[in-house]
Write a protein that holds these residues in place. Structure first.
Motif, mmCIF file in Angstrom:
data_model
loop_
_atom_site.group_PDB
_atom_site.id
_atom_site.type_symbol
_atom_site.label_atom_id
_atom_site.label_comp_id
_atom_site.label_asym_id
_atom_site.label_seq_id
_atom_site.Cartn_x
_atom_site.Cartn_y
_atom_site.Cartn_z
ATOM 1 N N GLN A 7 1.229 -1.593 -0.182
ATOM 2 C CA GLN A 7 0.322 -0.017 -0.207
ATOM 3 C C GLN A 7 0.864 1.362 -0.339
ATOM 4 O O GLN A 7 0.390 2.283 0.197
ATOM 5 C CB GLN A 7 -1.475 0.106 1.189
ATOM 6 N N ALA A 8 2.442 1.034 -0.389
ATOM 7 C CA ALA A 8 3.049 2.153 0.090
ATOM 8 C C ALA A 8 3.626 2.833 -0.846
ATOM 9 O O ALA A 8 3.359 1.691 -1.850
ATOM 10 C CB ALA A 8 3.785 2.064 1.244
ATOM 11 N N PRO A 9 3.656 3.653 -0.664
ATOM 12 C CA PRO A 9 4.628 4.209 -2.373
ATOM 13 C C PRO A 9 5.602 4.011 -2.654
ATOM 14 O O PRO A 9 6.362 2.939 -1.987
ATOM 15 C CB PRO A 9 4.763 5.751 -2.505
ATOM 16 N N PRO A 10 6.373 2.910 -4.036
ATOM 17 C CA PRO A 10 7.075 2.254 -4.313
ATOM 18 C C PRO A 10 8.212 3.289 -3.985
ATOM 19 O O PRO A 10 8.572 4.167 -4.473
ATOM 20 C CB PRO A 10 7.038 1.232 -6.033
ATOM 21 N N ARG A 11 9.621 1.668 -3.645
ATOM 22 C CA ARG A 11 11.405 2.194 -3.691
ATOM 23 C C ARG A 11 11.717 1.927 -4.505
ATOM 24 O O ARG A 11 11.671 2.015 -5.457
ATOM 25 C CB ARG A 11 11.797 1.827 -2.420
ATOM 26 N N GLY A 12 13.423 3.438 -5.077
ATOM 27 C CA GLY A 12 14.075 3.468 -5.735
ATOM 28 C C GLY A 12 13.169 3.556 -7.154
ATOM 29 O O GLY A 12 14.011 3.632 -8.152
ATOM 30 N N GLY A 13 12.324 4.554 -7.196
ATOM 31 C CA GLY A 13 12.147 5.208 -8.480
ATOM 32 C C GLY A 13 12.847 6.245 -9.297
ATOM 33 O O GLY A 13 12.542 6.223 -10.853
ATOM 34 N N GLU A 14 13.379 6.714 -8.072
ATOM 35 C CA GLU A 14 14.607 7.848 -9.522
ATOM 36 C C GLU A 14 15.550 6.857 -9.738
ATOM 37 O O GLU A 14 16.345 8.125 -10.584
ATOM 38 C CB GLU A 14 15.045 8.660 -7.693
ATOM 39 N N ARG A 15 15.275 5.812 -9.814
ATOM 40 C CA ARG A 15 16.774 4.569 -10.034
ATOM 41 C C ARG A 15 15.616 5.052 -11.943
ATOM 42 O O ARG A 15 16.675 4.097 -12.995
ATOM 43 C CB ARG A 15 17.144 3.867 -10.353
ATOM 44 N N LEU A 16 14.367 5.210 -12.206
ATOM 45 C CA LEU A 16 13.736 4.887 -13.833
ATOM 46 C C LEU A 16 13.644 5.557 -13.728
ATOM 47 O O LEU A 16 13.862 6.888 -13.856
ATOM 48 C CB LEU A 16 12.796 3.914 -13.367
ATOM 49 N N PRO A 17 13.913 5.879 -15.680
ATOM 50 C CA PRO A 17 13.296 6.518 -17.153
ATOM 51 C C PRO A 17 12.023 6.979 -15.714
ATOM 52 O O PRO A 17 11.161 6.025 -15.839
ATOM 53 C CB PRO A 17 13.446 6.308 -18.298
ATOM 54 N N ARG A 18 10.919 8.427 -16.032
ATOM 55 C CA ARG A 18 10.195 8.875 -15.659
ATOM 56 C C ARG A 18 9.019 8.345 -16.347
ATOM 57 O O ARG A 18 8.418 7.431 -15.454
ATOM 58 C CB ARG A 18 9.947 9.926 -15.687
ATOM 59 N N ARG A 19 9.081 7.716 -17.955
ATOM 60 C CA ARG A 19 7.696 7.094 -18.204
ATOM 61 C C ARG A 19 7.507 5.937 -18.173
ATOM 62 O O ARG A 19 6.712 5.216 -17.917
ATOM 63 C CB ARG A 19 7.717 7.527 -19.679
ATOM 64 N N VAL A 20 8.802 5.044 -17.528
ATOM 65 C CA VAL A 20 8.821 4.200 -17.015
ATOM 66 C C VAL A 20 8.059 3.732 -15.801
ATOM 67 O O VAL A 20 7.081 2.719 -15.557
ATOM 68 C CB VAL A 20 10.053 3.224 -17.454
#
Ligand SMILES: Nc1ncnc2c1ncn2[C@@H]1O[C@H](COP(=O)(O)OP(=O)(O)OP(=O)(O)O)[C@@H](O)[C@H]1O
Length: 430
Positions: free
Chosen positions: A247-260
């Motif tokens: 239910q929490a926001p996913p971790r590590g998103g800053e390592r992914l291209p924005r659209r992906v």
């Protein structure tokens, strides 16, 4: 693959399970040559999962190596139906089923042998583009199965292997059982961990999952491959803790291209209704993202290199005649003196001061004049690359007069350029 030699140490439960299973296939003693349907000779164990054991086998009729998966029969009607559906699935990204059958309490499937690594193994150290390409292939396999009314229900990086052409091929279609049987069969904490890591929240609540569940597992797997992190904390190893982590926001998103990242975030929505309507919708966005990322880069690099080269050529042709253009209002004494004395270090310092002053007062025309002066000066200081960059800025500024955003970013760039050259000793002091 795990240690598959016949002598590999098995747990007592596994050894007992196999001995029973081999007996069902007519082998009195274990280990002993076991043949299924008088045709597929089991050679060695490739691996054992929660639902069955996979063997490397020799198909004596067609004289080829195959993989044979043997598992508990469960409901014979379901097994029969699944076997038929699987046999109909013909897709380059879905493992081919050559044959299937049942014997006593067991069912067996004869599968195309995939000798490449699992997708999880393969992705380590690979580029975003390469990872996306393989995952798009795996996604197409899932999409094709969904079109045939089949859900995977246990998609994870370990359930995809590369074939001999390097294509991602999804294994285990329709073989996974629902969560109740998974809970009952969970043998070790590691097994539970490995499976839980990709399960959608609805599966953790014991509900049967379908296409939307596959979509969730696929997005978690891809997110993990790209970021190196499972998006949801894995501290708790019980269903409830995992459910709450999702239910929490996913971790590590800053390592992914924005659209992906955005596409995967939607695919990992806790509520199935908030996910992409189909795998196809998700794949379109991911496919687009992998292409969009590439072109601006390539195009940008070509244009920049081209413009830089032009400017360098231009510079060499005009370097003798290029006048030092200074803003009317600010012919700083120090600057004029330094230029006359050909003290480049001093001149650059004075230029930078004047330039910053112009930028501070938002005087665009002065700013462009300073940029010209800087370019000319860099050229005189025998720094053709930096000079070319400064000329490029001048042309941008002149073309986009009035663009305050560009004005500000150019302001930083000129400062940086001057900073780079100020470290160079002036011709006089050399
Ligand atoms: N057709 C195949 N060719 C080559 N290896 C295969 C094939 N099918 C399965 N395997 C491998 O055999 C091993 C056991 O597979 P299996 O599907 O039984 O378990 P699993 O995927 O490891 O776990 P689980 O059953 O819990 O999903 C895995 O390493 C899997 O990659």
């Amino acid at each position: 693959m795990e240690d598959s030699s016949p002598d590999a140490i098995l747990s007592i439960e596994d050894a007992f399970y196999e001995a029973r299973m081999f007996k069902a296939f007519g082998a009195d003693q274990y280990p002993q040559s076991v043949s299924i349907a008088d045709r597929f000779e089991l050679l060695e164990r490739i691996g054992k999962g929660s639902y069955g054991t996979v063997f490397l086998a020799q198909d004596h009729e067609l004289e080829r190596k195959v993989a044979v998966k043997v598992m508990p029969l469960g409901d014979p009607h379901v097994a029969e139906r699944e076997g038929k559906l699987l046999a109909q699935l013909r897709h380059p990204n879905i493992v081919r089923i050559h044959d299937h059958g049942t014997k006593d309490d067991y069912r067996w499937l004869v599968l195309e042998l995939l000798e490449g690594p699992t997708l999880g193994e393969w992705c380590r150290g690979k580029s975003t583009k390469a990872i996306l390409e393989r995952y798009l292939e795996a996604g197409k396999g899932l999409e094709a199965a969904h079109r045939h009314g089949m859900a995977h229900r246990d998609f994870k990086p370990g359930n995809v292997r590369l074939d001999d052409q390097g294509r991602a091929v999804v294994l285990d279609f329709g073989l996974a059982r629902n969560l109740e049987s998974l809970q009952g069969e969970a043998g070790s904490p590691d097994q539970v961990y490995g499976t839980f890591a990709y399960l959608p929240p609805e599966a953790l609540r014991g509900q049967r999952t379908g296409e939307k569940g596959d979509q969730f597992s696929y997005c978690v797997s891809l997110w993990e491959a790209l970021s190196g992190l499972n998006p949801f904390a894995l501290d708790g190893r019980d269903l409830e803790a995992r459910f709450h982590a999702i239910q929490a926001p996913p971790r590590g998103g800053e390592r992914l291209p924005r659209r992906v990242r955005q596409a995967l975030e939607r695919g990992m929505s806790p509520l199935p209704g908030d996910r992409w309507p189909t795998m196809g919708g998700l794949l379109d966005v991911l496919g687009g993202a992998s292409k969009v990322r590439r072109w601006p880069w390539v195009l940008g690099s070509i244009v920049t290199v081209g413009l830089l080269s032009l400017n360098i050529v231009y510079l060499w042709s005009v370097r003798e005649r290029a006048p030092v253009v200074l803003p009317d209002e600010l012919p700083k004494l120090e600057l004029v003196e330094a230029l006359r004395a050909r003290d480049h270090k001093e001149a650059l310092q004075a230029l930078q001061d004047s330039y910053l002053e112009a930028a501070r007062q938002d005087r665009e025309t002065d700013f462009i004049s300073f940029a010209v002066a800087v370019a000319t000066h860099l050229e005189a200081a025998a720094k053709p690359v930096e000079a070319a960059e400064a000329w490029l800025l001048v042309s941008h500024l002149a073309a986009k007069s009035g663009d305050s955003q560009l004005f500000l970013s150019a302001s930083d760039k000129v400062s940086a350029l001057l900073g780079r050259v100020r470290a160079v000793p002036s011709p006089r002091s050399r």
